[in-house]
Each structure stands twice: as structure tokens, then as C-alpha cells.
Design a protein around this motif. Structure first.
Motif, mmCIF file in Angstrom:
data_model
loop_
_atom_site.group_PDB
_atom_site.id
_atom_site.type_symbol
_atom_site.label_atom_id
_atom_site.label_comp_id
_atom_site.label_asym_id
_atom_site.label_seq_id
_atom_site.Cartn_x
_atom_site.Cartn_y
_atom_site.Cartn_z
ATOM 1 N N GLU A 73 32.290 -4.855 47.765
ATOM 2 C CA GLU A 73 31.828 -5.047 49.144
ATOM 3 C C GLU A 73 32.643 -4.204 50.120
ATOM 4 N N ASP A 249 21.808 -5.474 54.889
ATOM 5 C CA ASP A 249 23.137 -6.018 55.185
ATOM 6 C C ASP A 249 23.471 -5.901 56.667
ATOM 7 N N ARG A 252 21.406 -8.435 58.624
ATOM 8 C CA ARG A 252 21.946 -9.791 58.437
ATOM 9 C C ARG A 252 23.184 -9.987 59.305
ATOM 10 N N ARG A 253 24.049 -8.986 59.335
ATOM 11 C CA ARG A 253 25.274 -9.082 60.145
ATOM 12 C C ARG A 253 24.936 -9.169 61.635
#
Length: 322
Positions: A73, A249, A252-253
Motif C-alpha cells: 500500500e 482508491d 474512496r479517500r
């Protein structure tokens, strides 16, 4: 948007403190002017960065005991930054105070841990992500007339319904001085959580234009700035924004940042730290995590308040007599 990030302090300070041992008399700098020992260097770095560095190290250690952030990640975040900055990456690293990629990775790891803590109590569905991805694909062109009160907004809308010219009414009525003389033209702009933070439209404004057709004129839309009459003049698709998977991603953040209350996240992290029963043994920092007692008002403060009230009352009496 509300950013979720543990404040980055000097990477040099973190590295120096980590490398030093307060009991080591080793000389780290020799010169004709004198030597500098590792002990002296440690003390200087402790005084400059010690509290902030230790707080961050404790926070990361506690969060790392509760949440999982993998090397993969962190790698993905580093590669994303490199891809965005290209040849400017090294310059950016220097400007941000990162001595090397390992220092950057440490900060990213800390930030991702904090995001994990924040996201734990927030539900984000695939439907929400797909909806925001669809909004990423479009840009909207619009113009508006901004007025202070609803009655004036209704008056403007009635005139538009009767065929009055939008641009002329914008010049006559609009309180938005940045575009009133241009017929209220706002140009093209993005909407949704992935829109640029600076210059983003108010949520109520966005909600209205998203559902409007081209050439449609809205009823009055209230925002913190006043009441808007909006006309959507065009909608177009952006080119090459990448696939849903490429953007998932980041979307989503962005949604997380919209939903999370930073104060609640901070309180949650502080509770985890309190529950960890931390015992600091560094001289001078033993009470680092102790909360300061709120200052109690002194008798002098109360006397001052009473005097101020008496003074205000006298001024009011004088004004009435005049």
C-alpha cells in the motif's frame, strides 16, 4: 475537503533522533573549532524536534498495533506521487523536507494508519464510488445571478420566465462582482468529491446543476453565499481520466474526507493512546501526553469583568442622555 494527515515534521530530525543514543560519547563532528559528540547532537535534536517527533512515533506505534497498512500500500502511494510529479519528484522531496524515500514512506505509512482509524466507522459503498466516477467524467458550463434574499431571487426568476435576457439581469441584479458584467458566466467547472478543492462550487449549487439539462434555468438555490438563479449552458465529457479501477482508491479517500469529522478521529486516536498505558522515560518529557488543566479564572479576572460591565453600562447611560 477535510484532509486526514499526520503532520509531517522534519525528516532530518526524525532520522537523527532515531540514530542517536544518549549514552554514546562518540564524536560525530571534528574540527579545529572543537568536536561535537553524539550526546550533544542528540540533546540539540531532542530540544528542537523531540516532543513532536516522540508524539508522532508513539501515535504510529499505537495505530500500527490496531490497524494494518502493508508495504504494498505504501509502495502504491509512492509510485502515485512519482507518476504525478514526474521529473519534479526530487525537487518536491527537497521542498517537503524528505531526506530520502524512506522518510517519505514513513510519513505515508503514518497517514495511511490514520486513514484506517478514520475509515473504520465510515461506510462507503461501491455505488457511491461509481457515482463519483461518473461525475469525474463531465464538466459543466453555467452562469448564475446571485442575490441576497429569496424575494429578489423570485423576482429575477419571474422576469426570466417572461423572456428577459439572462446576461442583462445578471449585470443589473447579481452580487457576484467577479462575473456580473460577463452575464454571470462561470465557465466550465468540475463537480463531485474529485473536483479541485480550490474554487469548488457550494454543495447545494453542485446538486442543482448535476440534475439540470442544458439551457435549463433553476428556481432559487440557497447557499451560504445567498440565492442563485442558475442556467446550465453546456455539459461535456472529459478525456482520458482513466478507468474506474484506476481511480477507485482516490475516490474512496475523497469520499472519506467528506464524511469524516477530524475532531472525532483525533479523539479516537487520543483514546487509543491513553489506553496503551504509555510510560515515557526520557528526562524532561515524562509528562508529554498529560492533558493540561484548563486555566481557572482568577479573582482579578472576575474583578476586571465586573469593571468592564460597569463601564459598558455607564457608556450606555451616557449615550441615552445624549
Amino acid at each position: 475537503m477535510k484532509k486526514l494527515a499526520i503532520a509531517a515534521i522534519s525528516a532530518a530530525g526524525i532520522a537523527a533522533l532515531s540514530a542517536c543514543n544518549s549514552g554514546d560519547p562518540e564524536v560525530v563532528v571534528e574540527s579545529e573549532a572543537g568536536d561535537i559528540t553524539k550526546e550533544e547532537f542528540y540533546e540539540e535534536m531532542k530540544n528542537r524536534y523531540g516532543e513532536a517527533t516522540l508524539e508522532q512515533m508513539i501515535t504510529v506505534q499505537v495505530l500500527g498495533n490496531h490497524y494494518d497498512v502493508s508495504d504494498e500500500e505504501v509502495d502504491k502511494e509512492v509510485e502515485s506521487i512519482k507518476e504525478q510529479l514526474g521529473e519534479q519528484f526530487d525537487t518536491w522531496m527537497m521542498q517537503q523536507g524528505f531526506s530520502d524515500e524512506e522518510a517519505l514512506r514513513s510519513t505515508i505509512y503514518a497517514t495511511l494508519l490514520q486513514e484506517e482509524a478514520a475509515a473504520e466507522d465510515v461506510e462507503i459503498t461501491d455505488e457511491e464510488i461509481e457515482e463519483q466516477y461518473d461525475l469525474m467524467k463531465i464538466e459543466i458550463e453555467a452562469r448564475h445571478i446571485l442575490v441576497d434574499d429569496e424575494d429578489t431571487a423570485k423576482e429575477v426568476k419571474e422576469k426570466l420566465d417572461k423572456g428577459y435576457d439572462f446576461a442583462e439581469l445578471a449585470e443589473e441584479y447579481s452580487e457576484d462582482e467577479s462575473n456580473a458584467e460577463d452575464g454571470g458566466d462561470l465557465g466550465f467547472f468540475s463537480v463531485g468529491v474529485m473536483a479541485p478543492e480550490q474554487g469548488r462550487m457550494a454543495p447545494e449549487f453542485e446538486e442543482a446543476v448535476i440534475d439540470m439539462n442544458v439551457d435549463e434555468i433553476s428556481d432559487p438555490v440557497e447557499t451560504d453565499f445567498g440565492f442563485h438563479i442558475i442556467e446550465v449552458t453546456d455539459k461535456r465529457e472529459k478525456e482520458d481520466i482513466g478507468s474506474l479501477e484506476d481511480n477507485k482508491d482516490n475516490i474512496r479517500r475523497a469520499i472519506l474526507n467528506e464524511k469524516v469529522d477530524p475532531l472525532e478521529t483525533e479523539e479516537k486516536i487520543q483514546k487509543l493512546i491513553e489506553d496503551a498505558d504509555i510510560d515515557i522515560k526520557i528526562e524532561g518529557m515524562e509528562d508529554l501526553l498529560e492533558e493540561e488543566e484548563p486555566a481557572q479564572p482568577s479573582e482579578n479576572d472576575e474583578t476586571d469583568d465586573e469593571e468592564n460591565e460597569d463601564s459598558d453600562e455607564q457608556e450606555n447611560n451616557d449615550a441615552e442622555n445624549e
